[in-house]
Design an enzyme around this catalytic site. Structure first.
Site, PDB file in Angstrom:
ATOM      1  N   LYS A  22       0.850  -1.208   0.000  1.00  0.00           N
ATOM      2  CA  LYS A  22       0.000   0.000   0.000  1.00  0.00           C
ATOM      3  C   LYS A  22       0.877   1.247   0.000  1.00  0.00           C
ATOM      4  CE  LYS A  22      -1.559   1.413   4.148  1.00  0.00           C
ATOM      5  NZ  LYS A  22      -1.168   2.773   4.555  1.00  0.00           N
ATOM      6  N   ASN A  23       1.937   1.234   0.829  1.00  0.00           N
ATOM      7  CA  ASN A  23       2.752   2.445   1.005  1.00  0.00           C
ATOM      8  C   ASN A  23       3.722   2.688  -0.143  1.00  0.00           C
ATOM      9  OD1 ASN A  23       1.286   2.837   3.269  1.00  0.00           O
ATOM     10  ND2 ASN A  23       2.907   2.273   4.710  1.00  0.00           N
ATOM     11  N   CYS A 119      -4.455  11.980  12.907  1.00  0.00           N
ATOM     12  CA  CYS A 119      -5.195  10.724  13.080  1.00  0.00           C
ATOM     13  C   CYS A 119      -4.901  10.208  14.481  1.00  0.00           C
ATOM     14  CB  CYS A 119      -4.786   9.720  12.009  1.00  0.00           C
ATOM     15  SG  CYS A 119      -3.092   9.215  12.194  1.00  0.00           S
ATOM     16  N   ARG A 124       0.561  14.304  12.941  1.00  0.00           N
ATOM     17  CA  ARG A 124       0.959  14.144  11.540  1.00  0.00           C
ATOM     18  C   ARG A 124       1.210  15.495  10.840  1.00  0.00           C
ATOM     19  NH1 ARG A 124      -0.722   8.832  10.180  1.00  0.00           N
ATOM     20  NH2 ARG A 124       0.892   8.864   8.597  1.00  0.00           N
ATOM     21  N   ASP A 307       5.196   0.407  11.923  1.00  0.00           N
ATOM     22  CA  ASP A 307       3.966  -0.239  11.438  1.00  0.00           C
ATOM     23  C   ASP A 307       3.853  -1.694  11.871  1.00  0.00           C
ATOM     24  OD1 ASP A 307       3.887   1.538   8.252  1.00  0.00           O
ATOM     25  OD2 ASP A 307       3.405   2.130  10.301  1.00  0.00           O
ATOM     26  N   ARG A 399      -8.166  -0.460   5.344  1.00  0.00           N
ATOM     27  CA  ARG A 399      -7.311   0.530   4.674  1.00  0.00           C
ATOM     28  C   ARG A 399      -5.965  -0.094   4.297  1.00  0.00           C
ATOM     29  NH1 ARG A 399      -6.567   5.948   7.828  1.00  0.00           N
ATOM     30  NH2 ARG A 399      -5.295   6.215   5.970  1.00  0.00           N
TER      31      ARG A 399
HETATM   32  C1  EPZ Z   1       4.434   6.785   6.167  1.00  0.00           C
HETATM   33  O1  EPZ Z   1       3.676   7.818   6.778  1.00  0.00           O
HETATM   34  C2  EPZ Z   1       3.507   5.582   6.104  1.00  0.00           C
HETATM   35  N1  EPZ Z   1       2.336   5.908   5.293  1.00  0.00           N
HETATM   36  C3  EPZ Z   1       3.068   5.197   7.518  1.00  0.00           C
HETATM   37  O2  EPZ Z   1       2.280   4.025   7.404  1.00  0.00           O
HETATM   38  C4  EPZ Z   1       4.315   4.875   8.343  1.00  0.00           C
HETATM   39  O3  EPZ Z   1       3.942   4.588   9.668  1.00  0.00           O
HETATM   40  C5  EPZ Z   1       5.258   6.092   8.320  1.00  0.00           C
HETATM   41  O4  EPZ Z   1       5.577   6.437   6.959  1.00  0.00           O
HETATM   42  C6  EPZ Z   1       6.555   5.810   9.052  1.00  0.00           C
HETATM   43  O5  EPZ Z   1       7.204   4.722   8.473  1.00  0.00           O
HETATM   44  C7  EPZ Z   1       2.456   5.889   3.951  1.00  0.00           C
HETATM   45  O6  EPZ Z   1       3.521   5.643   3.399  1.00  0.00           O
HETATM   46  C8  EPZ Z   1       1.210   6.193   3.173  1.00  0.00           C
HETATM   47  P1  EPZ Z   1       6.575  10.133   8.210  1.00  0.00           P
HETATM   48  P2  EPZ Z   1       4.267   9.329   6.781  1.00  0.00           P
HETATM   49  O7  EPZ Z   1       6.443  11.411   7.462  1.00  0.00           O
HETATM   50  O8  EPZ Z   1       4.974   9.605   5.514  1.00  0.00           O
HETATM   51  C9  EPZ Z   1       6.867  13.339  11.659  1.00  0.00           C
HETATM   52  C10 EPZ Z   1       0.582   2.558   7.880  1.00  0.00           C
HETATM   53  O9  EPZ Z   1       0.330   1.990   8.944  1.00  0.00           O
HETATM   54  N2  EPZ Z   1       6.747  14.339  10.585  1.00  0.00           N
HETATM   55  O10 EPZ Z   1       7.796   9.296   8.022  1.00  0.00           O
HETATM   56  O11 EPZ Z   1       3.176  10.231   7.194  1.00  0.00           O
HETATM   57  C11 EPZ Z   1       5.548  12.631  11.891  1.00  0.00           C
HETATM   58  O12 EPZ Z   1       4.721  13.392  12.753  1.00  0.00           O
HETATM   59  C12 EPZ Z   1       0.938   4.022   7.893  1.00  0.00           C
HETATM   60  O13 EPZ Z   1       0.631   2.006   6.747  1.00  0.00           O
HETATM   61  C13 EPZ Z   1       6.930  15.680  10.904  1.00  0.00           C
HETATM   62  O14 EPZ Z   1       7.177  16.029  12.054  1.00  0.00           O
HETATM   63  O15 EPZ Z   1       5.322   9.216   7.968  1.00  0.00           O
HETATM   64  C14 EPZ Z   1       5.967  11.338  12.511  1.00  0.00           C
HETATM   65  O16 EPZ Z   1       6.196  11.553  13.881  1.00  0.00           O
HETATM   66  C15 EPZ Z   1       0.740   4.645   9.255  1.00  0.00           C
HETATM   67  N3  EPZ Z   1       6.791  16.605   9.914  1.00  0.00           N
HETATM   68  C16 EPZ Z   1       7.312  11.045  11.829  1.00  0.00           C
HETATM   69  O17 EPZ Z   1       7.743  12.273  11.254  1.00  0.00           O
HETATM   70  C17 EPZ Z   1       6.507  16.250   8.630  1.00  0.00           C
HETATM   71  O18 EPZ Z   1       6.424  17.145   7.768  1.00  0.00           O
HETATM   72  C18 EPZ Z   1       7.218   9.997  10.731  1.00  0.00           C
HETATM   73  O19 EPZ Z   1       6.367  10.475   9.762  1.00  0.00           O
HETATM   74  C19 EPZ Z   1       6.336  14.886   8.332  1.00  0.00           C
HETATM   75  C20 EPZ Z   1       6.461  13.947   9.319  1.00  0.00           C
END
Ligand code: EPZ
Length: 420
Positions: A22-23, A119, A124, A307, A399
């Site tokens: 999915k990701n 969420c 996020r 995850d 999802r």
């Molecule tokens: C991706 O989310 C995945 N989703 C998530 O999978 C996964 O948990 C996550 O990466 C971490 O591996 C998809 O790929 C669609 P991040 P993403 O930006 O990109 C902080 C699932 O279960 N952050 O790496 O949103 C954020 O708050 C889902 O399949 C900022 O602070 O994750 C978090 O604490 C859930 N500012 C951390 O970074 C930003 O601008 C990781 O977020 C962006 C992120």
């Protein structure tokens, strides 16, 4: 309202096929905007989140055909125009819709979309996305719950991410491929899905080097063409079924496993005494072992994936000792703990750490899925628990898991979905 009922105690046997990630598919569908051409995603996972991002692209003018027979999605982005805005409810429904920002800015120099919601697992934020896009020359305007980006032409630049954010790395990469000059992303996310996206972009004619490492270089090109792409398998789905086998002490085969991608999960499972053979993309579990307690710290790839945190909590609830899980990636990703405790687990949460004292067994209960991985963890607990477990809010699970009850039923689990 739908619920999933699991009657615990069955051993699992046979084989299960893992779907595509999915990701990977979500950013790849967003990236198809860049070509203004026809792309085909083969073997796409038929998941709610995939349908939502397809709806977002259709609301922008793309024409999309989803073939549920052969799981191909064809996406023609010729007629997308930047005057349309994706429907706010779609963007708020799924955070990954925000991944259209980079491609829209790169192709049209303009985009406006609703700010993605937070969420259950955290606020996020998108500050790293916006900082990266601004570094490439985009003017960003925030207001009234919307974010708008404008740029005559994006100009390549060096960007150092404060955190290796998966989404920010993807958005900046997609913004850089049509930008003027070279973009370098330092402290980039290294997840396998990033590399899969880069492979799709390079097949389209982009020049992206270093994806899968902490330093990604993108040389802007003038145009991209549509291509056919088969995404990588879902390493989190595969890990989830490995834990299903371990919690039911079963021997099963899991088809569609990339040993490299799943290494962090295999390493932790082997510390728990759960050894898994992988040969030619097929994992074989050997069940019937006692689960040893371990300490886990979730980290960006190649660390242990967040995850898989909820699923490991389920497994460690049945270990012979005390384990500590520290969640370093999201600020609020322990909501499943209280639900697993309703089934008899002994878990204490202290800030970003969870202390799990293994118990002899779990008992079925009425529980609620709080995010897609938490929902999967509750199903895993149900498989191992005495009596019936009834899981509500199953839309979370849909999802991220294709046909989870069908796949588990084919392995011999007693599981069904009911309408109440
Ligand atoms: C991706 O989310 C995945 N989703 C998530 O999978 C996964 O948990 C996550 O990466 C971490 O591996 C998809 O790929 C669609 P991040 P993403 O930006 O990109 C902080 C699932 O279960 N952050 O790496 O949103 C954020 O708050 C889902 O399949 C900022 O602070 O994750 C978090 O604490 C859930 N500012 C951390 O970074 C930003 O601008 C990781 O977020 C962006 C992120």
């Amino acid at each position: 309202m739908e619920k999933i009922i699991v009657k615990g105690g069955n051993k699992l046997k046979g084989e299960v096929n893992i779907s595509s990630a999915k990701n990977s598919v979500l950013p790849i569908i967003a990236a198809s905007i860049l070509s203004g051409d026809l792309s085909v995603i083969e073997n796409a996972p038929m998941l709610e989140d995939v349908f939502v991002i397809c709806d977002v692209l259709e609301s922008l003018g793309a024409s999309i055909k989803i073939n549920k027979e052969n799981n191909n999605i064809s996406i023609d982005t010729k007629d997308i125009n930047s005057k349309e805005e994706p429907k706010a409810d779609l963007v708020r429904k799924m955070r990954a819709s925000f991944l259209i920002m980079g491609p829209m800015l790169s192709r049209f120099g303009r985009v406006k979309l609703s700010l993605p919601g937070g969420c259950n697992i955290g606020s996020r934020p998108i500050d790293l996305h916006l900082k990266g896009l601004s570094s490439l020359g985009a003017q960003i305007y925030l207001g009234h719950g919307y974010v708008e980006g404008k740029a005559d032409r994006l100009i390549g630049n060096k960007i150092y991410l404060d955190f290796p954010s998966v989404g920010a790395t993807e958005n900046i990469m997609m913004a850089g491929v049509l930008a003027k000059g070279e973009t370098v992303i330092e402290n980039a996310a290294e997840e396998p899905e990033i590399k899969d996206l880069a492979n799709y972009l390079n097949d389209m004619g982009a020049i992206v080097e270093g994806a899968g490492t902490g330093r990604i270089r993108i040389k802007g090109v003038s145009e991209l063409k549509g291509v056919t792409h088969k995404p990588i398998y879902d390493r989190i789905e595969a890990g989830t079924y490995m834990i299903a086998a371990a919690m039911t002490r079963s021997k099963i085969k899991i088809n569609g496993v990339d040993e490299e991608h799943i290494k962090p999960i295999l390493a932790k499972l082997s510390e728990c005494g759960i050894n898994i053979d992988i040969k030619n993309g097929i994992a074989t579990t050997y069940g019937d072992v006692d689960i040893k307690p371990v300490d886990i710290k979730t980290m960006p790839y190649p660390g242990f994936p967040t995850d898989m945190q909820a699923q490991m909590m389920a497994l460690l609830s049945l270990s012979k000792g005390t384990s500590i899980i520290t969640e370093t990636v999201f600020e609020n990703r322990f909501m499943h703990a209280s639900e697993i405790k309703r089934m008899g687990a002994n878990i204490k949460i202290d800030g970003r750490s969870a202390v799990i004292e293994g118990v002899k067994g779990l008992t079925g209960a009425e529980v609620r899925a709080t995010d897609l991985r938490a929902g999967a963890a509750l199903i895993l607990c149900g498989l191992a628990a005495e009596c019936n477990t009834q899981i509500s809010d199953v839309y979370h699970i849909d999802r991220g898991y294709v046909d989870i009850e069908k796949k588990l039923k084919s392995l011999g689990a007693c599981i069904e979905r009911i309408n109440v």
